[in-house]
Write an enzyme that holds these catalytic residues in place. Structure first.
Site, PDB file in Angstrom:
ATOM      1  CD  GLN A   1      -2.054   2.250  -6.163  1.00  0.00           C
ATOM      2  OE1 GLN A   1      -0.678   2.925  -7.105  1.00  0.00           O
ATOM      3  NE2 GLN A   1      -2.185   2.177  -7.670  1.00  0.00           N
ATOM      4  CB  CYS A   2      -0.531  -0.315   0.509  1.00  0.00           C
ATOM      5  SG  CYS A   2       1.763  -0.197   2.094  1.00  0.00           S
ATOM      6  N   GLY A   3       2.556  -2.092   0.010  1.00  0.00           N
ATOM      7  CA  GLY A   3       3.412  -3.316   0.294  1.00  0.00           C
ATOM      8  C   GLY A   3       2.023  -4.406   1.485  1.00  0.00           C
TER       9      GLY A   3
ATOM     10  CB  THR B   1      -2.814  -3.565  -0.496  1.00  0.00           C
ATOM     11  OG1 THR B   1      -1.704  -1.935   0.023  1.00  0.00           O
ATOM     12  CG2 THR B   1      -4.226  -3.864  -1.066  1.00  0.00           C
TER      13      THR B   1
END
Length: 170
Positions: A43-45, A47
């Protein structure tokens, strides 16, 4: 965990880690391979840019001696909250990742996985040894020695030239 010897680990091949299903994996099975070791998050920017590029690198170079080892980590903004099964489903279904995904680990702090303590001690970052965010990358040569460390914002595609040098296709 390092091998049973009391000696300090001499290479990445001296570690045993858990895969996403809880099985022990002796990293010595990767002797002779070039490794790109990455702490990942769903859920990381970063990803949506990192996973496709990692997948492309893996598809392009796995037959030439590259392995990508992904270690999920929830230490940065709680961006990897799922269990191992959810993480594998996400990576393998959404991003068609075929590279090995390991057990969720801590990369910093007193509970940091021994393999990450070794990686950080081998190649400290610009502002000290601590991992700053998801998708920090370590490039390891065929002998298990850490060659380089890349910031989270360094795209996997931009590391390709360094990978090619190590696998001998530059």
């Amino acid at each position: 965990m390092a091998s049973q010897s009391t000696d300090q680990p001499k290479s990445i091949h001296d570690f045993i880690v858990k895969d996403a299903r809880g099985n022990d994996v002796d990293l010595s099975i990767y002797k002779g391979k070039v490794l790109l070791i990455v702490n990942v998050a769903s859920q990381c920017g970063l990803t949506n840019s990192n996973y496709p590029e990692l997948t492309k690198l893996y598809e392009q170079y796995k037959d030439k001696g590259l392995e990508i080892l992904a270690f999920p980590c929830n230490q940065f903004g709680n961006q990897e909250p799922g269990d191992n099964e959810q993480i594998m489903e996400f990576a393998c279904t959404r991003f068609k990742a075929e590279f090995p995904i390991f057990d969720k680990v801590d990369v910093n702090g007193s509970n940091a996985a021994p393999v990450y303590k070794y990686l950080k001690s081998s190649k400290g970052g610009l502002f000290g040894d601590g991992i700053k965010w998801n998708f920090t990358k370590f490039l390891v040569d065929r002998d298990g020695k850490v060659v380089d460390r890349y910031a989270p914002t360094t795209s996997p595609a931009s590391i390709e030239k360094d990978i090619k040098k190590l696998i001998g296709t530059s």
